[in-house]
Design an enzyme around this catalytic site. Structure first.
Site, PDB file in Angstrom:
ATOM      1  N   HIS A 318       6.391 -33.813 -46.829  1.00  0.00           N
ATOM      2  CA  HIS A 318       6.144 -35.195 -47.265  1.00  0.00           C
ATOM      3  C   HIS A 318       7.353 -36.077 -46.989  1.00  0.00           C
ATOM      4  O   HIS A 318       7.227 -37.166 -46.413  1.00  0.00           O
ATOM      5  CB  HIS A 318       5.818 -35.176 -48.767  1.00  0.00           C
ATOM      6  CG  HIS A 318       5.686 -36.516 -49.412  1.00  0.00           C
ATOM      7  ND1 HIS A 318       4.496 -36.980 -49.930  1.00  0.00           N
ATOM      8  CD2 HIS A 318       6.598 -37.500 -49.663  1.00  0.00           C
ATOM      9  CE1 HIS A 318       4.680 -38.188 -50.445  1.00  0.00           C
ATOM     10  NE2 HIS A 318       5.952 -38.523 -50.299  1.00  0.00           N
ATOM     11  N   GLU A 319       8.535 -35.613 -47.389  1.00  0.00           N
ATOM     12  CA  GLU A 319       9.745 -36.425 -47.226  1.00  0.00           C
ATOM     13  C   GLU A 319      10.088 -36.651 -45.755  1.00  0.00           C
ATOM     14  O   GLU A 319      10.545 -37.731 -45.375  1.00  0.00           O
ATOM     15  CB  GLU A 319      10.917 -35.781 -47.964  1.00  0.00           C
ATOM     16  CG  GLU A 319      10.791 -35.812 -49.481  1.00  0.00           C
ATOM     17  CD  GLU A 319      10.555 -37.208 -50.031  1.00  0.00           C
ATOM     18  OE1 GLU A 319      11.208 -38.161 -49.560  1.00  0.00           O
ATOM     19  OE2 GLU A 319       9.700 -37.362 -50.922  1.00  0.00           O
ATOM     20  N   HIS A 322       8.664 -39.654 -44.003  1.00  0.00           N
ATOM     21  CA  HIS A 322       9.230 -40.963 -44.361  1.00  0.00           C
ATOM     22  C   HIS A 322      10.355 -41.397 -43.419  1.00  0.00           C
ATOM     23  O   HIS A 322      10.856 -42.519 -43.549  1.00  0.00           O
ATOM     24  CB  HIS A 322       9.796 -40.925 -45.780  1.00  0.00           C
ATOM     25  CG  HIS A 322       8.779 -41.029 -46.871  1.00  0.00           C
ATOM     26  ND1 HIS A 322       7.704 -41.886 -46.830  1.00  0.00           N
ATOM     27  CD2 HIS A 322       8.688 -40.383 -48.071  1.00  0.00           C
ATOM     28  CE1 HIS A 322       7.005 -41.766 -47.944  1.00  0.00           C
ATOM     29  NE2 HIS A 322       7.575 -40.868 -48.715  1.00  0.00           N
ATOM     30  N   ASP A 333       4.180 -44.738 -48.998  1.00  0.00           N
ATOM     31  CA  ASP A 333       3.474 -44.097 -50.111  1.00  0.00           C
ATOM     32  C   ASP A 333       2.320 -45.004 -50.514  1.00  0.00           C
ATOM     33  O   ASP A 333       2.366 -45.703 -51.522  1.00  0.00           O
ATOM     34  CB  ASP A 333       4.423 -43.853 -51.293  1.00  0.00           C
ATOM     35  CG  ASP A 333       5.415 -42.739 -51.009  1.00  0.00           C
ATOM     36  OD1 ASP A 333       4.973 -41.661 -50.561  1.00  0.00           O
ATOM     37  OD2 ASP A 333       6.622 -42.935 -51.221  1.00  0.00           O
TER      38      ASP A 333
END
Length: 375
Positions: A318-319, A322, A333
């Site tokens: 997920h990170e 970004h 998000d």
């Protein structure tokens, strides 16, 4: 502008009920809250949230206009139509065990105000005329409760501001420039690990294993984009974006694994004081830096056996989405948790970090038996 309460259905695939889950069968309600932006100074913005309903609500602050962390609360366009660079943080919050302090209580017909300085999270040093707008979704609980029972989409008014660049430049940045005094170790010439922040051997082992698992999950997910159209459509809605989704998974796999040079730096610990309550990990996209928080290690398993649950591997995945060094434009998000992520439009889903983490986790549960053991 008013907010329409959107009540999504629970997934029949998800084993546990996540902290942001929305019960099946709850009807779409009337407009209940209103979000209005107004100028409160050179670069200060005031958001006024009004409960138009006849019952009290508990509004979860995470990833909303009310978030106390320096998250992206508004989009800002300059006079030439270009979006202003965001310099704040993008946290991943823990879904479960939500505490009362994470919420704001709003009585019927009541209002709450939240002010923030956009110069602390955006470079406005050029000054001039800017247009601001806020949109998102607020998870809702009943009065005094912490169980999420609904979610409210919001679209604010457009706010036009004429900003003095010199005054804006004097505002302290919420997240400064990352400074490192120790060496960097590159995992197979990919993601650099800041060894100064990884003096704890167990944390270093956990992060190394999570990166390897992220690489495996992302690689398998990239293949599944073409091989499992039903699953792809569940998360990303439109086949025209399949190549973009596949490419991002491939980029995350490459950044996590051992091939050629990468562009992110990963920290075992919090060097920038971003680990507020409930934060598992966070990214500074303007610097391509990722930081793990204490509960990343204490509260998450390496890889969960439960569909759509959070774990270390998919939190790392997920990170990484970004970071613009992984793929541009980097993910936002837009929708958090399975119900909110799968309720997004195709255009929003393809740019939503949790859509990638949830697709990888939800589709590849057998990976739990393939997780690379820690060194």
């Amino acid at each position: 502008m008013q907010v329409i309460v959107a009540l999504a259905a629970l997934s029949s695939l998800a084993a546990p009920a996540l902290g942001f889950s929305i019960p099946r069968g709850v009807p779409v309600s009337q407009s209940m809250i209103d979000v209005k932006l107004s100028a409160a100074g050179n670069s200060m913005v005031k958001a006024t949230i009004t409960n138009n309903g006849d019952r009290a609500l508990n509004l979860l602050k995470f990833h909303t206009i009310m978030d106390s962390n320096p998250t992206r609360k508004v989009t800002i366009e300059s006079q030439d139509g270009k979006e202003v660079q965001f310099t704040g943080m993008m946290p991943r919050y823990k879904h479960t065990d939500l505490k009362p302090t994470y919420f704001i209580s709003l009585p019927p017909k009541g209002t709450v105000e939240h002010s923030f300085d956009i110069a602390s999270t955006h470079d406005l040093s050029r000054g001039g005329k800017f247009t601001l707008k806020a949109e998102g979704m607020v998870p809702l609980a009943e009065e005094n409760g912490t169980t999420i029972t609904g979610a409210a989409k919001y679209n604010s008014n457009e706010l036009h501001m004429d900003i003095d660049g010199n005054k804006a430049a004097s505002v302290e940045r919420a997240m400064g420039i990352v400074k490192r005094s120790g060496p960097l170790t590159r995992i197979g010439k990919r993601t650099s690990i800041d060894m100064q922040s990884c003096s704890n051997r167990q944390e270093l082992q956990a992060l190394t294993a999570a990166l390897r698992a992220s690489a495996q999950l992302s690689s398998m997910a990239a293949q599944a984009v073409q091989q499992n159209q039903e699953k792809y459509m569940e998360y990303f809605k439109d086949p025209q974006y399949a190549q973009t989704v596949q490419s991002r998974f491939q980029s995350v796999a490459q950044e996590s694994s051992s091939t050629s040079g990468g562009g992110t730096t990963y920290h075992c610990t919090d060097l920038m004081n971003g680990c507020e309550q409930g934060v598992l990990a966070y990214t500074l996209p303007s610097q391509n830096e990722v930081f793990n928080c204490p509960i990343y290690y204490s509260d998450l398993p390496p890889l969960s056996n439960e569909c759509h649950a959070q774990d270390q591997a998919t939190t790392t995945l997920h990170e990484l989405t970004h970071n613009p060094a992984v793929q541009e434009p980097f993910c936002e998000d837009n929708g958090y948790g399975y119900e909110r992520a799968t309720a997004l439009s195709a255009e929003k889903a393809v740019q939503n970090a949790d859509s990638y983490a949830l697709f990888a986790n939800g589709k590849f549960l057998p990976m739990s038996s393939m997780l690379v053991t820690q060194d």
